[in-house]
Each structure stands twice: as C-alpha cells, then as structure tokens.
Scaffold this motif. Sequence first.
Motif, PDB file in Angstrom:
ATOM      1  N   TYR A 134       0.844  -1.199   0.000  1.00  9.44           N
ATOM      2  CA  TYR A 134       0.000   0.000   0.000  1.00  9.44           C
ATOM      3  C   TYR A 134       0.884   1.255   0.000  1.00  9.44           C
ATOM      4  O   TYR A 134       0.619   2.243  -0.690  1.00  9.44           O
ATOM      5  N   ALA A 135       1.972   1.212   0.791  1.00  9.65           N
ATOM      6  CA  ALA A 135       2.872   2.361   0.886  1.00  9.65           C
ATOM      7  C   ALA A 135       3.573   2.636  -0.437  1.00  9.65           C
ATOM      8  O   ALA A 135       3.820   3.805  -0.787  1.00  9.65           O
ATOM      9  N   ASP A 136       3.898   1.585  -1.191  1.00  8.47           N
ATOM     10  CA  ASP A 136       4.518   1.789  -2.507  1.00  8.47           C
ATOM     11  C   ASP A 136       3.593   2.558  -3.435  1.00  8.47           C
ATOM     12  O   ASP A 136       4.037   3.404  -4.221  1.00  8.47           O
ATOM     13  N   ALA A 157      -0.613   4.799   9.404  1.00  6.87           N
ATOM     14  CA  ALA A 157      -2.061   4.585   9.489  1.00  6.87           C
ATOM     15  C   ALA A 157      -2.394   3.099   9.559  1.00  6.87           C
ATOM     16  O   ALA A 157      -3.272   2.676  10.329  1.00  6.87           O
ATOM     17  N   GLN A 158      -1.701   2.288   8.770  1.00  5.25           N
ATOM     18  CA  GLN A 158      -1.951   0.847   8.786  1.00  5.25           C
ATOM     19  C   GLN A 158      -1.573   0.226  10.127  1.00  5.25           C
ATOM     20  O   GLN A 158      -2.322  -0.593  10.680  1.00  5.25           O
ATOM     21  N   LEU A 162      -4.180  -1.630  12.600  1.00  2.00           N
ATOM     22  CA  LEU A 162      -3.955  -3.041  12.913  1.00  2.00           C
ATOM     23  C   LEU A 162      -3.769  -3.258  14.411  1.00  2.00           C
ATOM     24  O   LEU A 162      -4.299  -4.222  14.981  1.00  2.00           O
ATOM     25  N   MET A 163      -3.015  -2.377  15.063  1.00  3.80           N
ATOM     26  CA  MET A 163      -2.807  -2.532  16.501  1.00  3.80           C
ATOM     27  C   MET A 163      -4.105  -2.299  17.268  1.00  3.80           C
ATOM     28  O   MET A 163      -4.377  -2.970  18.265  1.00  3.80           O
ATOM     29  N   VAL A 410     -10.334   6.345   5.468  1.00  2.00           N
ATOM     30  CA  VAL A 410      -9.271   6.760   4.548  1.00  2.00           C
ATOM     31  C   VAL A 410      -8.686   5.564   3.809  1.00  2.00           C
ATOM     32  O   VAL A 410      -8.541   5.592   2.576  1.00  2.00           O
ATOM     33  N   MET A 411      -8.356   4.487   4.537  1.00  2.00           N
ATOM     34  CA  MET A 411      -7.702   3.342   3.917  1.00  2.00           C
ATOM     35  C   MET A 411      -8.661   2.499   3.087  1.00  2.00           C
ATOM     36  O   MET A 411      -8.236   1.818   2.151  1.00  2.00           O
TER      37      MET A 411
END
Length: 465
Positions: A134-136, A157-158, A162-163, A410-411
């Motif tokens: 996703y970051a790429d 953000a991910q 996730l946490m 957002v994601m």
Amino acid sequence: MLFVERMRMQAGLLWMTHFSSDREENLGLVQRDDLNRTYRENISPSSSQSEHDEEETQNTQPRITTWEAGWNVTNAVQGIFVLGLPYAVLQSGYTGLLLLVLSALLCCYTGKILISCLYEEDASGRSRRVRRTYADVADACWCRLCPRLGGKLVNVAQVVELMMTCILYLVVSSNLMGHSFPFLPLTPATCSALTFLTLMPCMLIRDLKVVSQLSFLCSLAHFLITFVVIGYCLRQAPRWTYGGLRLAVDFDSFLVAAGVIIFSYTSQIFLPTLEGCMADRGQFRGMMDWTHVLACVLKTTFSLLALLTWGEDTKEVVSDNLPPALRMMVNLCLLAKALLSYPLPFYSAAQLLQTGVLWPDTGQYERSDGPEWHTLVLRASLLLLSFIMALYIPHFSLLMGLTGSVTGAVMTLLLPALFHLQLKWSRLGAAGKLLDAVILGLGCVCSLAGVIRSIRAMIHAFGST
C-alpha cells in the motif's frame, strides 16, 4: 454544450498535469521500480535481471492458494462484530439493509482497484506488478508532492489500525472468557492474562500460510455462530413481527449504524500482501467477488431474521437475546473466533513494522526455518503492548471508534479511489472517473462524520466520569 465540453477538457488537462501520469511516465515508473528493487537487494542492474525480477520474487515468497487467500479475506469481512449488525440495521431502518448490499459492492470494488494500482504496463503492453505494498502505491502517487513521505504516512495509518484491531480482539476475548465461564472465579485481569498466554504462540508464526489455516478455523467458528442464530430465528417464525424496520431514523444513530455496516467489510490493508502471496494472482478478482457476495448474503439474512424474531427488543449484541444455553454456546464460539482472528492483524502489523518501518532493506517475503531474534523481540513487544493497552486504557472502544473513523474510512474508501484516479486516469472512461470521484467524496464524508460523532461520545463519556 460547447462550454461544458471545454470545461471538461480543461479539468482533465489540469488533473493530468498535476496529479496523473501518462503512459511514458508509467513505463518509466516500471523501470525505476525495477532499479529500486535491484538497488535494495544489492544486485547489479541488468536488463535480464529487470525482466525476471518479478519471477524471482515469486519463487522466494511463501505461496498460498486462492482458497487460503479467500479464508483470510473472509476472516476480515466476516468479523466478530457481525452480532452487532441486527442492532445497527434496527437503528438505520430500511436504509440499513440497502447499506449492507452497497457496502459489499463498494468495498469489493475499492479492494480491486487498490490491487490494480500495484500494476503497470511495460513497453510490450504486458501488465507487471511493480509495487508490493500500500505504501509503494502512496509513494508512486505522491512522489511530486512529498517524496517518500506518503508511504510513511500510509504505513503509520496501517500500523495504528492493525494494533487497534489487535487490542480490541484482546478486550473482546477477555470479556467473553469471563462471560463464558461464570461458574469460575475469574477476575477481568485474570481473563486478560489467560488470553495473553493463549495468544503467545502467535510470535512463532513464520508465514501467511499458517495465518490462512487459522483464518479457515475462524471462518468455521463464524459460520457455526451464524447458522445457530439463523436456525433459532427460523424456529421462531410463527412469532415473527414485521414492524421492526422503519423509514424515519435518528440521524446520529444512523451515522453510527452506517459506520458499523460499511466498515464490517474492510479488508484493504491485507490485500496487497495476500495478492502478492497467491499462487495464481489471476484469480484474485474472482476471489474478491465470492467472498464479498457470501458475506453480503449471510449478513443480510442474519440481520433480517434477527429483526423479524426480536423486533424492537433486538439488543446491541444479538446473542444476548438467545436463551441461556444457546447464549453460552455462542459465547464459546465467539471466544474461539476472537482468538483465531487475532493472528491476521498481529502478523500483518509485525510484518509491516519489520519490512516497512524498522528494517526496510529486508525482503518482505524473506523466510527462514524460524523467526530470528529481532523478529521475536518485535512480536513479543507488540503482543505485550496490546495486552497493556487493553488493560489500562479507559474508554478504549471510544478511542477505537475515533481512530477507526480516520484510518478506516481513509484506507478503505478515500485512498484507493484517489490512487486509482491518479495512476489510471488516462485509461479510465467517464463512468469510471465519476465512480471513483463519488467514492472519494463518500470516504471524506464518512471520515468527517465518524470523527465528529466519536469526539462527541468521548466528551460525553469523560464528562460523566
């Protein structure tokens, strides 16, 4: 008409100039991504290496079947909070049933377009996977505005989402353990400690195939819960009431219900890794279709039958409406499901921190006979952190709602549509551009509404304590 056409052409030119990339730039991106990967792996660049870079990556990463990828997606979109859907539909009325269907379509679509952003066409017109995460994709889209910063923001953000999901599974597991064994003198702290000890083997998970097997067991537990509740509702058919749904609903209640429904389908964070590990990536789109269709059918049937059975008496967690014996069995299945759901976000968060933040030069799919010491330390730290936060953060569910409103919307909606517009603008038709723009706007509205609602709830909660 001439004025409208001229404005449309100017808007397209503006987008192409500042945000989009034409075919030549995309081909250059293919070459640059190949060179970047070659540099990171300390391999001398050559044309033959560039051509076979993707094939070598496929040989070094652990492979999963289409079914195994589907179980992971099912684990994500058939979440433990499905028992709250009937109450959400009760609060949102008939529009809630419509949202259950539309949300499945939207989230399936945004998942597909996010994966399409990982690919570019080379000079021969062949589609190649030039990005891995996703970051790429964020780095490719925001390279002109903030080089490398976009990927870091997406990674943060991910990790946060996730946490938060891991902590929530810990909280839910501890609560379910206390309710499932009322005849045992278990304090909340004891239940949390037992849950922590049960989840410690997650530190030893080596690859996504193990996570897929756990997701399969989690899906079986979910189906058992669903069919038990549906079976009980069908037995109560002579007592069904048909006045549970209504047209007029409270706006605040509708916002909360809409958030629960929309984000019960989210799986976008996991998709780049899952698709990258699939033995046959060509079956990804079909896998997304059947997993989301199955989720939509089960969720809609489950919610509708529960409302017909209990009507206005439907509780926030529908298992509380069941008779005591069935309730205990469902709670035990929920406990198993919560524990089996934990490895997927935990493994993803650990991998993301390890390969995208702490040691970015390490191959994402690097595999050995067992986790190395730094991997074990990282995973132990994450597990301990989630345990401590689950124990000591007050009003965690409200904090989860606030962060989920930001990162979730957002994601799931906003960024996939935005990235798809930027990277695929020249190949999208008018209908595709309009659809992405609508989803982009919907993501902004959902995020803003969720933030406002969560802040108001937090102010009320802390003000009353």
